[in-house]
Structures are given as C-alpha cells and as structure tokens.
Design an enzyme around this catalytic site. Structure first.
Site, PDB file in Angstrom:
ATOM      1  N   HIS A  59       0.906  -1.065   0.009  1.00 32.74           N
ATOM      2  CA  HIS A  59      -0.101   0.013  -0.012  1.00 32.74           C
ATOM      3  C   HIS A  59       0.708   1.307  -0.129  1.00 32.74           C
ATOM      4  O   HIS A  59       1.370   1.760   1.036  1.00 32.74           O
ATOM      5  CB  HIS A  59      -0.988  -0.001   1.200  1.00 32.74           C
ATOM      6  CG  HIS A  59      -1.884   1.204   1.274  1.00 32.74           C
ATOM      7  ND1 HIS A  59      -3.232   1.070   1.914  1.00 32.74           N
ATOM      8  CD2 HIS A  59      -1.778   2.244   0.877  1.00 32.74           C
ATOM      9  CE1 HIS A  59      -3.879   2.113   1.806  1.00 32.74           C
ATOM     10  NE2 HIS A  59      -3.115   3.032   1.106  1.00 32.74           N
ATOM     11  N   HIS A  61       1.670   5.002  -2.435  1.00 35.67           N
ATOM     12  CA  HIS A  61       1.347   5.947  -3.433  1.00 35.67           C
ATOM     13  C   HIS A  61       2.366   6.629  -3.961  1.00 35.67           C
ATOM     14  O   HIS A  61       3.225   7.447  -3.325  1.00 35.67           O
ATOM     15  CB  HIS A  61       0.377   7.137  -2.885  1.00 35.67           C
ATOM     16  CG  HIS A  61      -0.720   6.770  -2.094  1.00 35.67           C
ATOM     17  ND1 HIS A  61      -2.216   6.745  -2.963  1.00 35.67           N
ATOM     18  CD2 HIS A  61      -1.116   6.168  -0.846  1.00 35.67           C
ATOM     19  CE1 HIS A  61      -3.055   6.212  -1.993  1.00 35.67           C
ATOM     20  NE2 HIS A  61      -2.380   5.925  -0.913  1.00 35.67           N
ATOM     21  N   LEU A  62       2.819   6.477  -5.203  1.00 34.16           N
ATOM     22  CA  LEU A  62       3.933   6.930  -5.983  1.00 34.16           C
ATOM     23  C   LEU A  62       3.606   8.066  -6.722  1.00 34.16           C
ATOM     24  O   LEU A  62       4.445   8.714  -7.416  1.00 34.16           O
ATOM     25  CB  LEU A  62       4.404   5.687  -6.931  1.00 34.16           C
ATOM     26  CG  LEU A  62       5.051   4.565  -6.231  1.00 34.16           C
ATOM     27  CD1 LEU A  62       5.469   3.456  -7.473  1.00 34.16           C
ATOM     28  CD2 LEU A  62       6.113   4.927  -5.306  1.00 34.16           C
ATOM     29  N   HIS A 179     -10.498   0.425   0.716  1.00 37.29           N
ATOM     30  CA  HIS A 179     -10.333   1.847   1.598  1.00 37.29           C
ATOM     31  C   HIS A 179     -11.732   1.717   1.931  1.00 37.29           C
ATOM     32  O   HIS A 179     -12.562   2.003   1.408  1.00 37.29           O
ATOM     33  CB  HIS A 179     -10.019   2.844   0.628  1.00 37.29           C
ATOM     34  CG  HIS A 179     -10.114   4.103   1.240  1.00 37.29           C
ATOM     35  ND1 HIS A 179      -9.051   4.986   1.371  1.00 37.29           N
ATOM     36  CD2 HIS A 179     -10.993   4.782   1.810  1.00 37.29           C
ATOM     37  CE1 HIS A 179      -9.464   6.000   2.272  1.00 37.29           C
ATOM     38  NE2 HIS A 179     -10.676   6.145   2.336  1.00 37.29           N
ATOM     39  N   HIS A 232      -5.267   0.037   5.945  1.00 40.11           N
ATOM     40  CA  HIS A 232      -5.015   0.975   7.019  1.00 40.11           C
ATOM     41  C   HIS A 232      -6.170   0.976   8.127  1.00 40.11           C
ATOM     42  O   HIS A 232      -6.901   1.878   8.326  1.00 40.11           O
ATOM     43  CB  HIS A 232      -4.933   2.364   6.595  1.00 40.11           C
ATOM     44  CG  HIS A 232      -5.751   2.758   5.578  1.00 40.11           C
ATOM     45  ND1 HIS A 232      -7.296   2.800   5.517  1.00 40.11           N
ATOM     46  CD2 HIS A 232      -5.436   3.602   4.456  1.00 40.11           C
ATOM     47  CE1 HIS A 232      -7.678   3.316   4.466  1.00 40.11           C
ATOM     48  NE2 HIS A 232      -6.898   3.732   3.691  1.00 40.11           N
ATOM     49  N   ASN A 278      -5.504   9.968   6.668  1.00 43.81           N
ATOM     50  CA  ASN A 278      -6.955   9.342   6.824  1.00 43.81           C
ATOM     51  C   ASN A 278      -6.788   7.805   6.540  1.00 43.81           C
ATOM     52  O   ASN A 278      -5.993   7.255   5.355  1.00 43.81           O
ATOM     53  CB  ASN A 278      -7.663   9.952   5.482  1.00 43.81           C
ATOM     54  CG  ASN A 278      -9.090   9.221   5.222  1.00 43.81           C
ATOM     55  OD1 ASN A 278      -9.490   9.142   6.461  1.00 43.81           O
ATOM     56  ND2 ASN A 278      -9.599   9.525   4.074  1.00 43.81           N
ATOM     57  N   ASP A 305       1.175   2.901   3.518  1.00 38.89           N
ATOM     58  CA  ASP A 305       0.061   4.047   3.193  1.00 38.89           C
ATOM     59  C   ASP A 305       1.023   5.384   2.826  1.00 38.89           C
ATOM     60  O   ASP A 305       0.603   6.400   3.034  1.00 38.89           O
ATOM     61  CB  ASP A 305      -1.018   4.359   3.914  1.00 38.89           C
ATOM     62  CG  ASP A 305      -1.902   5.111   3.298  1.00 38.89           C
ATOM     63  OD1 ASP A 305      -1.966   5.485   2.041  1.00 38.89           O
ATOM     64  OD2 ASP A 305      -2.822   5.740   4.011  1.00 38.89           O
ATOM     65  N   PHE A 323      -4.733  15.095   3.550  1.00 40.30           N
ATOM     66  CA  PHE A 323      -4.271  13.777   4.403  1.00 40.30           C
ATOM     67  C   PHE A 323      -3.216  13.034   3.757  1.00 40.30           C
ATOM     68  O   PHE A 323      -2.827  13.075   2.683  1.00 40.30           O
ATOM     69  CB  PHE A 323      -5.667  12.886   4.116  1.00 40.30           C
ATOM     70  CG  PHE A 323      -6.759  13.171   4.866  1.00 40.30           C
ATOM     71  CD1 PHE A 323      -7.143  13.322   6.386  1.00 40.30           C
ATOM     72  CD2 PHE A 323      -7.800  14.006   4.231  1.00 40.30           C
ATOM     73  CE1 PHE A 323      -8.227  13.500   6.747  1.00 40.30           C
ATOM     74  CE2 PHE A 323      -9.063  14.379   4.645  1.00 40.30           C
ATOM     75  CZ  PHE A 323      -9.191  14.310   6.091  1.00 40.30           C
ATOM     76  N   GLY A 324      -2.164  12.715   4.719  1.00 40.26           N
ATOM     77  CA  GLY A 324      -1.573  11.564   4.616  1.00 40.26           C
ATOM     78  C   GLY A 324       0.063  12.002   4.751  1.00 40.26           C
ATOM     79  O   GLY A 324       0.381  13.289   4.945  1.00 40.26           O
TER      80      GLY A 324
END
EC number: 3.5.2.3
Length: 425
Positions: A59, A61-62, A179, A232, A278, A305, A323-324
C-alpha cells in the site's frame, strides 16, 4: 555485485533466528550454512547484523503519473530501497487513474525505466474511482504488473457496486483491497472525533465511517467467498469484525500502518498538518486494539500508506491540508524503536508483518532458501540515527517523525541478487 559471501549473518527466516553464512552466486542463494569457505568470492562480514527477506509494502502512493510534484516512481522507490523494501504495490489514484490498459502499460514502462525496487500496481475498482462503473477487471488482471483492485483514497459507496466487484474478483481469483470509508458519516472532519478535536474545536471523523463499510463488505464476502483485504485499519471495531470473519474461515486479511501502530490522537502537537492522515490517529483504546490484533495475528500486514504531498500543500492549517504522510524510508526503524524496544510487539511479529504477511495476501514469493533469488535486507539493530529532512529520499517531507531518534538502521538491501550498500550511496 551479485557474487559474494555474507559471513556472520543473524538470519531471520520462517520464524527462526540463526547465526549463519549465506553464499550468493549469480544473484541466487547457493548455500546457507555455518563456516562457508569463500573460495574466490568477495566476503562481506556482517558481524552479527540482522538479515531477513527484504520488505514488501502492499500500500503505497507513488503519485506518478499526474502528481510528480509530490513524488515520482524513482523517488518513491528510492525511499523504499533505503527503507529495506524490495517490493511495493502502488495505488491507482493517479492522473490518469489506473483504470484502463493504456494507463497500466504506460505505468509499467515508467517502472521499467525508473524503478529502484520491484513495483506492482492495483487497478482501480471503478472507473476514475467514481464508484459508478466497474473497470474491465478481467482484461486488467491479465497484466502481470496488476495484482488486484482498489479504489484507495475513496470508499466504494454503492453496496450493489461493491457486491458486483467482489463477485467478479471471486470469479477471477483476484483480490479486493478496500479503503473503507462511509461518506455518509463524514462531515468535513480532519482528525479523530475525540478529545483533541473537542479541545481544539475541530470537526472530527468518527469511527463508524470506517467500520460500517468493513461490516458491509464482510457480509458480501460471506456470500461470494472472495479474497478481501482491509486497508489501514484504525478502529477497535474493525479489528473485532476482521477477527470474527477469520474465525469463520473467510479469506480476509487486514493491514495497519506504522503511524497508527505508534501514534494516537494524544500525540498530535500544535494542530500540525503532518499529523493529519486518513484514517486519522485514533484513541488509546483503538491503538491498544491494533497492537493486540497484530500480536494475535488478526492483522498480518504492516503497510506504510506512503502518501507524499508537496511542502506548500501541507504548509497550511490542519483543516485545509491534504491527508497523508510519507513512510517508506523509516518504517522499520520506527516500528523497532517504538514497538519492539518497548516490548509491545516481538521482533518476529514485526518482521513477519513486513514480509510473509503481505506476501501471503498477494501470493508473492517470499522465500529465503537455496536456489531462490537473493532478496534480503540487512540492518544494525544497535545503530541509532535521527530522522532529518536532508536525508529523505522522497520528494516530500510530510512526516511527524522528523527529529525522531531511532534504532535499527538499514545497512544494505539486496535487490534481485545485487548487493546495495546503503551506507556508501
């Protein structure tokens, strides 16, 4: 370098620690035993450093394509390399979205050019993550870089749409990676609906926004017996629901992120936007349930995440910031420092949740044995360091852990047989 002898390794493999040597020839493990003679092989004396299969993050995010100002395939996977990861799986919320074969093939080409580790992706479940129409699941799963389906970033709101997706995933023997977020329970919140939100007059995000969708999804799994994974996890209710489903024998799994395993709402400082993620940081009670779920193997996966954002995007109020947080580069040292050294979770459990747990969910190979390609990471549990922005490999710096002193520095990463000394790079 793909021919070498690792001397004096402290190898963790299949639940057992052992002092051993590891001989690698042409990138493959040729022998694992004590006192291997080196012949003409280069020798790397590990002096008792810990060795395990390198980590698997299912999990992350690229951001590429479409959001390269936040992260790129190269910088994101370089962060993973320095974090001890050998395999990562990217989420589909790119621009264009990973929902058609052209975008997936373009992503595959970019990975071949710029990836520093093994990289896979999920296809979206619905076109452009809108929850209105399913992607061509049968066509997309034929691509070897696609390992499942996820609308991460948004929950699938329609019960009928999620039921159809799970039915098709079951027919394809693929997995839905969910999610879980019921938008009817959202009211513009930015942190957990708890003590800190009340004290600082912030709109909170309740726990039902997560566990209501988990409960709905598990009812669908009971009908179709498909593979299903919860992203998550942050609430005690979700842990309980997952545990109950597993006891029924359903093919369901779940992950927790390092920040949810380490922090709670009580750790938020000065309403800083780097504490906004989140799902949000929850209560002490939720945190204890996550730790218990990890220890009893209800939660078998730790996934970062990793969610980079540009500095100017995060440099605003906690209400308005995205978020993140980032997490690939320092996941293991943080987990080791805050969970293992504090006797909350065993080292074995952490290592399993970073390797065999995610491998089992996505049917990846995760073997350390004679004849297998060498994919190993090497760490010095006694070496401490401080997380500083100048050392980050990500393009972004949105993490609440800047300035934190950790133990368990990653010394080297062996990627598909190649020994990469991270101390020298």
């Amino acid at each position: 370098m793909n021919n070498y002898l690792l001397k004096n390794a402290y190898l963790y493999n299949q639940g057992i620690f052992q002092k051993t040597d590891i001989l690698v020839k042409d990138g493959y493990i040729e022998e694992i035993s004590s006192n291997i003679e080196n012949g003409d092989m280069p020798v790397i004396d590990l002096q008792g450093k810990l060795v395990s299969h390198n980590f698997i993050d299912i999990h992350t995010h690229l951001r590429e394509p479409g959001f390269e100002h936040k992260e790129t395939i190269h910088t994101g996977s370089l962060s993973a390399l320095y974090g001890g990861y050998g395999t990562i799986v990217a989420m589909a919320n790119t621009n264009p979205c990973m929902d058609d074969i052209e975008t997936v093939l373009d992503f595959k080409h970019r990975v071949e050019q710029d990836g520093c580790v093994n990289i896979y992706t999920y296809s979206a479940i619905t076109q452009n993550l809108q929850g209105q129409k399913l992607v061509d699941m049968a066509r997309l799963i034929d691509e070897d870089i696609v390992v499942g389906f996820s609308d991460d970033g948004k929950g699938v709101q329609s019960d009928e749409m999620m039921e159809l997706a799970m039915q098709l995933a079951s027919n394809l023997d693929s997995i839905i990676v969910a999610h879980c977020e019921d938008e009817s329970e959202l009211h513009g919140g930015c942190i957990h609906e708890g003590r800190y939100a009340k004290e600082h007059h912030l709109i909170g995000i309740n726990s039902a926004s997560e566990y209501k969708q988990v409960a709905r999804d598990l009812e669908i799994v009971r009908q179709y017996h498909n593979r299903y994974h919860v992203c998550h996890i942050s609430t005690k209710e979700t842990v309980a629901l997952l545990n109950e489903a597993q006891k029924e024998g359903l093919s369901v799994s779940g992950e927790a992120s390092p920040h949810h395993l380490i922090l709670t709402e009580d750790n938020i400082k000065d309403c800083h936007p780097n504490f906004k993620m989140n799902p949000p940081l929850r209560s002490q009670e939720d945190h204890q349930a996550l730790i218990q779920g990890l220890n009893d193997r209800t939660i078998t996966v730790i996934a970062t995440d990793h969610a980079p954002h540009a500095r100017d995007e995060k440099n605003t109020s906690i209400q308005n910031a995205p978020f993140g947080i980032i997490g690939l580069q320092h996941a293991f040292p943080l987990l080791y420092t805050y969970l293992v050294k504090k006797n909350l979770v065993s080292l074995e459990t952490i290592l399993d949740a970073l390797t065999v747990g995610p491998a089992q969910v996505l049917h990846f190979d995760c073997q350390v044995q004679t004849g297998s390609l060498a994919n190993l990471c090497i760490f010095d549990l006694d070496q401490s360091f401080t997380i500083e922005e100048k050392d980050l490999k990500s393009k972004s710096a949105n993490t609440p852990f800047l300035g934190t002193t950790c133990y368990g520095r990653i010394f080297a990463n062996i990627m598909n047989g190649e020994f990469i000394n991270l101390e020298e790079k």
